[in-house]
Design an enzyme around this catalytic site. Sequence first.
Site, PDB file in Angstrom:
ATOM      1  N   ARG B  64      44.514  14.648  33.547  1.00 27.86           N
ATOM      2  CA  ARG B  64      43.365  13.743  33.496  1.00 27.86           C
ATOM      3  C   ARG B  64      43.744  12.353  33.021  1.00 27.86           C
ATOM      4  O   ARG B  64      43.438  11.357  33.679  1.00 27.86           O
ATOM      5  CB  ARG B  64      42.340  14.285  32.500  1.00 27.86           C
ATOM      6  CG  ARG B  64      41.816  15.600  32.914  1.00 27.86           C
ATOM      7  CD  ARG B  64      41.286  16.364  31.726  1.00 27.86           C
ATOM      8  NE  ARG B  64      40.568  17.498  32.249  1.00 27.86           N
ATOM      9  CZ  ARG B  64      39.260  17.509  32.444  1.00 27.86           C
ATOM     10  NH1 ARG B  64      38.518  16.504  32.078  1.00 27.86           N
ATOM     11  NH2 ARG B  64      38.689  18.561  32.978  1.00 27.86           N
ATOM     12  N   THR B  65      44.374  12.302  31.890  1.00 27.25           N
ATOM     13  CA  THR B  65      44.692  10.997  31.313  1.00 27.25           C
ATOM     14  C   THR B  65      45.626  10.230  32.232  1.00 27.25           C
ATOM     15  O   THR B  65      45.477   9.036  32.469  1.00 27.25           O
ATOM     16  CB  THR B  65      45.329  11.185  29.926  1.00 27.25           C
ATOM     17  OG1 THR B  65      44.425  11.945  29.121  1.00 27.25           O
ATOM     18  CG2 THR B  65      45.598   9.864  29.265  1.00 27.25           C
ATOM     19  N   LYS B  92      66.406  19.267  24.547  1.00 26.84           N
ATOM     20  CA  LYS B  92      67.811  19.061  24.885  1.00 26.84           C
ATOM     21  C   LYS B  92      68.455  18.057  23.947  1.00 26.84           C
ATOM     22  O   LYS B  92      69.637  17.775  24.053  1.00 26.84           O
ATOM     23  CB  LYS B  92      67.934  18.565  26.330  1.00 26.84           C
ATOM     24  CG  LYS B  92      67.738  19.654  27.370  1.00 26.84           C
ATOM     25  CD  LYS B  92      67.759  19.063  28.766  1.00 26.84           C
ATOM     26  CE  LYS B  92      67.202  20.058  29.768  1.00 26.84           C
ATOM     27  NZ  LYS B  92      66.770  19.375  31.002  1.00 26.84           N
ATOM     28  N   ARG B 114      52.692   9.407  26.375  1.00 25.53           N
ATOM     29  CA  ARG B 114      52.091  10.604  25.792  1.00 25.53           C
ATOM     30  C   ARG B 114      53.219  11.463  25.278  1.00 25.53           C
ATOM     31  O   ARG B 114      54.232  11.667  25.951  1.00 25.53           O
ATOM     32  CB  ARG B 114      51.275  11.383  26.808  1.00 25.53           C
ATOM     33  CG  ARG B 114      50.933  12.780  26.248  1.00 25.53           C
ATOM     34  CD  ARG B 114      49.868  13.488  26.995  1.00 25.53           C
ATOM     35  NE  ARG B 114      48.577  12.862  26.790  1.00 25.53           N
ATOM     36  CZ  ARG B 114      47.425  13.476  27.060  1.00 25.53           C
ATOM     37  NH1 ARG B 114      47.404  14.694  27.530  1.00 25.53           N
ATOM     38  NH2 ARG B 114      46.284  12.859  26.866  1.00 25.53           N
ATOM     39  N   HIS B 142      44.558   9.221  20.079  1.00 24.54           N
ATOM     40  CA  HIS B 142      44.385   9.100  21.526  1.00 24.54           C
ATOM     41  C   HIS B 142      43.362   7.981  21.706  1.00 24.54           C
ATOM     42  O   HIS B 142      42.206   8.225  22.041  1.00 24.54           O
ATOM     43  CB  HIS B 142      43.869  10.423  22.097  1.00 24.54           C
ATOM     44  CG  HIS B 142      43.880  10.506  23.592  1.00 24.54           C
ATOM     45  ND1 HIS B 142      44.310   9.476  24.406  1.00 24.54           N
ATOM     46  CD2 HIS B 142      43.496  11.507  24.427  1.00 24.54           C
ATOM     47  CE1 HIS B 142      44.193   9.848  25.671  1.00 24.54           C
ATOM     48  NE2 HIS B 142      43.702  11.070  25.706  1.00 24.54           N
TER      49      HIS B 142
END
Lengths: 432, 323
Positions: B64-65, B92, B114, B142
């Site tokens: 969505r974002t 990693k 994000r 957010h």
Amino acid sequence: MSADIAITNGTIVDAGGIRRADLRIENGVVVEVGEKLDGDTVIDADGLVVSPGFVDLHTHLREPGDEEAETIQTGSRSAALGGFTACVAMPNTNPAMDSVAVVQQVLDAASDALCEIVPSAAMTIGRAGEQLAPMAELVRAGVRVFTDDGTGLQNDRLMRTALDYARGLDHLTDGFQVVLAQHCEVESLAAGGVMHEGEWSSVLGVPAQPAEAEELMVMRDIALARLTGGRVHFQHVSTRGSVSMIREAKAAGLAITAEATTHHFTLDHSACRTYDPAFKVHPPLRTQDDVAAIKAGLLDGTIDAIATDHAPHTRQAKERPFLTAPPGMLGLETAFAVANTELGADIEHLVRLLSVNPARIAGIDDRHGGTIEPGRPANLTVLDLDDEWTVTGAAMASRSTNTPYEGRTVRGSVRHTFWNGDQVVDMGEATR
Amino acid sequence: MTATTLRQRGPKHLLSMADLDRDDIEQILNLTESFAEVGERSIPRVPALRGKTIAWLFYEDSTRTRLSFETAAKRLSADTMNFSVGSSSVNKGESLRDTVETIAAMGIDGIVVRHGAAGAPRQVSEWTDASVINAGDGWHQHPTQSLLDLYTARQHLDELDGKHIAIIGDIKHSRVARSNALGFSAMGARVTLVAPPTLLPSTLDGWPVEATHDLDAVLEELDICYLLRMQLERQGQAVVPSLREYHNEYGLTSARADRLPNDALIMHPGPMNRGVEIAGEVADRPAAVITEQVANGVSVRMAVLFLLLGSGLDVVDEQRAIA
């Protein structure tokens, strides 16, 4: 006849107190303490303090396994520059120091070190908390301190067994009681928390662990020390609750000792507000109230020693996000200056906390700590209590730069360090 | 009040709602209105960010974002660059800094980040000259979600001053809650958090909010009933005994929704668990403005991208630029 060295006009501070005296070193040993001494080399210590070399009960040297972060050579140089003549090497290497073979590997690698490397060994195989390491065999190889540092031994019954078993090793140590050193953190309660649970973790949205995750294990191990008569050393004590339980247990006569790091009495959890992983450490930085309690514990003798928990990490490791970056901070090159600047202890007490007490706890007080007198190995450091300097990670001898004191001005510096009479630091510079 | 103030105040980044004061927020919401109008055109595109390049750096899955930001960037005519990294890259051991410097070397004006770790966008902002926009970092913040929520609420309620919003659910693990607690209180609203103690941070020192464990006690005085998504895997983790019990105690059931004032809004950041934090039927009531939130997300993100990456024109010029 070998050349001798005289250290003149200094103030000697050791287990015997404080006095003005010269001393002379020959063949690695202090041969004379007195007035107006001379030698082939004369070091003028006018205005300086001459102390037994410092002993760090808690050093991560990263060798074997993570030599990009530190080696025994670079870590020991860092130690010498910090005034240390002995470091108890933590066993959370890769492989872990849980066998005579790995301990011997560390001792071999220490042949070119700038201070004595005193290997500790893991309490359990692989530090996995499931099966005891071969403690008798390790004690025969010279180990006196056992710890799974990096984690605490979670299993109550296994900890009890370790303490009981260790009591039966006295005949291998001339009566010295083997030390079980605990990193106190109850994992199920800590639940992956990477900073102290409080107002900062709440606002920052960072998974956190409460002070009680440490305190529950301190409480348990005090109970088990009482049950078994075993000897427990509490590593990097960081909370007010821990300090008060240890104070009480000592008053009750239990065979308990404790250390605190410089960062736990100088920094608090607000340092994490920028998410800089330089301030990520286990146990985490706590509150100002805890900081005050750690200081008080060090000043009143509840906490026996200042330890560094020197924990080098590569730049790339510390450039990961706060959540996933490895915990730990450098400490060897700043411990004395930071303590001298911030603790509010006089130099006699500082020498107890940095040298005399930790040497006794590690069972190396035949050659470290103690008093400076003829016949003792010349493990010494010469200190300037008033010199001010600014901490710079990049300028350190450590392979890593992760100091939490970057840019901070501190007071007190190490001028000279002698290890077995060998001058490993001269005018603040390592000689090799 | 000119549109340059946000930039001139210093920060060229949007990392947290704590970076914005009331004036900043109003400026963004006002500009959002202009951009919402763009979205209604037959060709919903303006040249406002032509020649600018924005990189997406998503360490965490987000549909969505991500879509919302991409649509916003397209409508502003920006070029975009996708640097999609699975969360495994972190494991990693890849240095976040190396990744950022790689992207920055390609010449970009903005990075939308994000990340599952709180604070990661802030670290990114220290390693690049580009503007950094936080599209969600762990449990922390957010901010564009909060801005679109504020915009949606303001559309319906005109004024947020003195209004009462309850944010209900898993506050402790929610970046939406942390953002909206700051955003709504900055706009003068009264914020009440509603959750069992296990879903609240152990302390709320530093939060401009009240808190209660009793949803029924506040329902009738609410202007906004804001439900958070319940992470289904929290069930049984000694956080809540069961989702059924959670629904009964903290869910917006039909009976509870009936007790809300007539003009109260029901909001949710999505995706919803119908039947857990909100009864399925309630989510479809007119009071529920959940799809409007999504629609407004594009306009809000256009405003944010424009303010942070735009040419530095003042408000009048901006109106002209998008006309």
